[in-house]
Design a protein around this motif. Structure first.
Motif, PDB file in Angstrom:
ATOM      1  N   ASP A   1     106.223  49.951  45.201  1.00  0.00           N
ATOM      2  CA  ASP A   1     105.022  49.249  44.739  1.00  0.00           C
ATOM      3  C   ASP A   1     105.263  47.743  44.675  1.00  0.00           C
ATOM      4  OD1 ASP A   1     103.669  51.627  44.539  1.00  0.00           O
ATOM      5  OD2 ASP A   1     103.827  51.777  42.354  1.00  0.00           O
TER       6      ASP A   1
ATOM      7  N   ASN B   1     103.314  45.153  47.083  1.00  0.00           N
ATOM      8  CA  ASN B   1     102.507  44.114  46.437  1.00  0.00           C
ATOM      9  C   ASN B   1     102.935  42.729  46.913  1.00  0.00           C
ATOM     10  OD1 ASN B   1     100.800  45.753  44.949  1.00  0.00           O
ATOM     11  ND2 ASN B   1     102.044  45.675  43.092  1.00  0.00           N
TER      12      ASN B   1
ATOM     13  N   VAL C   1     101.547  42.240  50.549  1.00  0.00           N
ATOM     14  CA  VAL C   1     100.114  41.932  50.557  1.00  0.00           C
ATOM     15  C   VAL C   1      99.874  40.526  50.021  1.00  0.00           C
ATOM     16  CG1 VAL C   1      97.876  42.549  49.551  1.00  0.00           C
ATOM     17  CG2 VAL C   1      99.406  44.353  50.391  1.00  0.00           C
TER      18      VAL C   1
ATOM     19  N   ALA D   1      98.301  46.621  41.432  1.00  0.00           N
ATOM     20  CA  ALA D   1      97.880  46.614  42.836  1.00  0.00           C
ATOM     21  C   ALA D   1      96.440  46.129  42.952  1.00  0.00           C
ATOM     22  CB  ALA D   1      98.036  48.008  43.432  1.00  0.00           C
TER      23      ALA D   1
ATOM     24  N   ASP E   1      95.182  43.110  45.268  1.00  0.00           N
ATOM     25  CA  ASP E   1      94.136  43.298  46.277  1.00  0.00           C
ATOM     26  C   ASP E   1      92.966  42.344  46.037  1.00  0.00           C
ATOM     27  OD1 ASP E   1      95.752  45.238  47.302  1.00  0.00           O
ATOM     28  OD2 ASP E   1      94.454  46.932  46.787  1.00  0.00           O
TER      29      ASP E   1
ATOM     30  N   ARG F   1      98.787  47.790  53.359  1.00  0.00           N
ATOM     31  CA  ARG F   1      99.137  48.771  52.334  1.00  0.00           C
ATOM     32  C   ARG F   1      99.867  49.986  52.917  1.00  0.00           C
ATOM     33  NH1 ARG F   1     100.035  47.267  47.384  1.00  0.00           N
ATOM     34  NH2 ARG F   1      98.431  45.905  46.525  1.00  0.00           N
TER      35      ARG F   1
END
Length: 458
Positions: free
Chosen positions: A30, A34, A37, A416, A420, A443
């Protein structure tokens, strides 16, 4: 001390990096995704900034923006791997909105992901190897920061650049499945290419440090692959990187210095933090405290603001009276004033126009900053940082707040959903369908068949 003892840490770090696998650290997936992204988001947005434009022009004018398969994240066009690493790394850091790492005292992903993806797209490396390269690069970058010592940063070096180039080289070499000897040579080669002075914070050079480190990592690996040589132990040998860049504290009295470096590498993802404001991390403690104070005063005019921070916490905050958007990102009075005046500070607040905002400038004249000399040195240890704000309102009310773990930090992590949402904000320049598709692909990077043409052509 024998030669083997002298270079044991970099050798074991290379062995660890060669064996690093994304699939074997599910507890960190995760955090890593993260960061991936988040890095894509801020680079896409960074390509549109006035501050990035000179670097883009330089790449063209200097003739380094040559042909290749590596994409520029802001528009999807392709160039050489070295040029893509330089430009994407700079764009990723230009807004000072990219992730941070408390042990490194710097910004790892702005160097690692641009360097890794540039080479991965050039050679069509499998996505799993790309993500494993990030695990390796982050670990090596963290391990090198341990070897350089806590005062490496306070002495004026920008750890993002100095540790980042070595980490990027290690990550790329691991992604390409170099053997341990080759990986150690790539690290040594990159160590001869590092630089980055904190005196240049608040100028184009600061984000360029990240781009140059990413490019150095790419070029170090390509040089070794082409047959160039470097001394495998150049990190620790006399006249090597640790003696030149280090603060003299390592290895100290550690019974097994190499083991301490490996432990730091293994735990590196635990100390990743993301930014929810586009300014130096040193301002985020005070921004969050100012937001709490603003809510409690509920619109009452603020007459006096006292900001209390630990000794050394202003080490990167060079500008009390910023005159540009870049300088405002490194100004504690500006950060507090903009949060009090406008609430959550977005990218539009840290611009040349924002730096001249009369409402913010008026509030800055009422701010007093005090350093607490009783604690440890927050310049050397990010874990000691905090900000306390006390504000007096015109109607007699007072409000105080203290923040030790700002939103998005490793101890107060972003979700998350937060990441996003930040991606959607930063990617507004892309056609909506393109942005949604890219976010979905980022993702599920591990499950893609190729990383080529990942970013949309716009």
């Amino acid at each position: 001390m024998t030669r083997d003892d002298t270079t044991a840490a970099s050798r074991r770090l290379a062995e660890w990096a060669a064996a690093a696998r994304f699939d074997e650290v599910p507890q960190h997936h995760d955090a890593i995704l993260n960061a991936w992204v988040d890095s894509a988001a801020v680079a896409i947005s960074g390509f549109d900034t006035d501050e990035f434009a000179p670097v883009r022009r330089f790449a063209t004018d200097a003739g380094i923006d040559g042909p290749g398969r590596s994409q520029l994240w802001g528009d999807g066009s392709t160039t050489s791997a070295a040029s893509a690493a330089l430009l994407n790394g700079t764009a990723c850091h230009v807004m000072d909105y990219d992730d941070v790492h408390t042990r490194i005292h710097g910004h790892p992903s702005t160097v690692l992901f641009p360097a890794l993806l540039a080479v991965a797209q050039e050679v069509d490396a499998p996505p799993e190897r790309f993500l494993s390269g990030y695990v390796a690069g982050l670990g090596v970058m963290t391990g090198v920061s341990v070897m350089f010592g806590p005062d490496h940063y306070t002495r004026g070096w920008h750890s993002t650049a100095t540790c980042g180039a070595v980490g990027a080289a290690a990550g790329i070499a691991a992604m390409l499945e170099f053997d341990v000897d080759g990986l150690q040579q790539a690290m040594a080669a990159a160590a001869s290419m590092v630089g980055g002075l904190r005196a240049n914070f608040g100028t184009t050079m600061k984000p360029l440090h990240a781009g140059l480190a990413a490019r150095a990592g790419v070029e170090a690996v390509l040089l070794v692959r082409a047959g160039a040589t470097a001394r495998a132990g150049a990190l620790e040998l006399p006249l090597g990187a640790v003696s030149v860049f280090g603060d003299g504290s390592w290895p100290g009295d550690l019974d097994d210095p190499a083991a301490a470096v490996i432990e730091a590498a293994e735990r590196a993802p635990e100390q990743l933090g993301l930014k929810l404001y586009p300014s130096c991390l040193g301002t985020h403690y005070a921004i969050d405290a100012a937001l709490e104070v603003r809510e409690r005063l509920a619109g009452e005019r603020v007459e006096r603001i006292t900001v209390r921070i630990p000794r050394g916490a202003r080490t990167a905050l060079l500008y009390d009276d910023p005159t540009s958007g870049l300088e405002s990102k490194f100004s504690l009075p500006f950060a507090v004033a903009v949060a009090l005046a406008h609430g959550l500070p977005g990218p539009d607040r840290f611009t040349d126009e924002g730096a001249a905002d009369p409402r913010v400038r008026a509030l800055m004249t009422r701010i007093v900053v005090e350093e607490d000399p009783s604690g440890g040195d927050a310049a050397a240890s990010m874990g000691l940082r905090y900000a306390e704000i006390a504000a007096n309102g015109a109607e007699g009310r007072t409000a105080t707040a203290r923040v030790a773990h700002p939103r998005g930090s490793a101890a107060n992590p972003a979700s998350a959903a937060d990441v996003d949402a930040k991606f959607r904000e930063c990617a507004r320049r892309l056609p909506d369908g393109h942005a949604r598709k890219l976010l979905r692909r980022l993702r599920v990077t591990r499950d893609l068949t190729t990383l080529r043409d990942l970013f949309p052509l716009v």
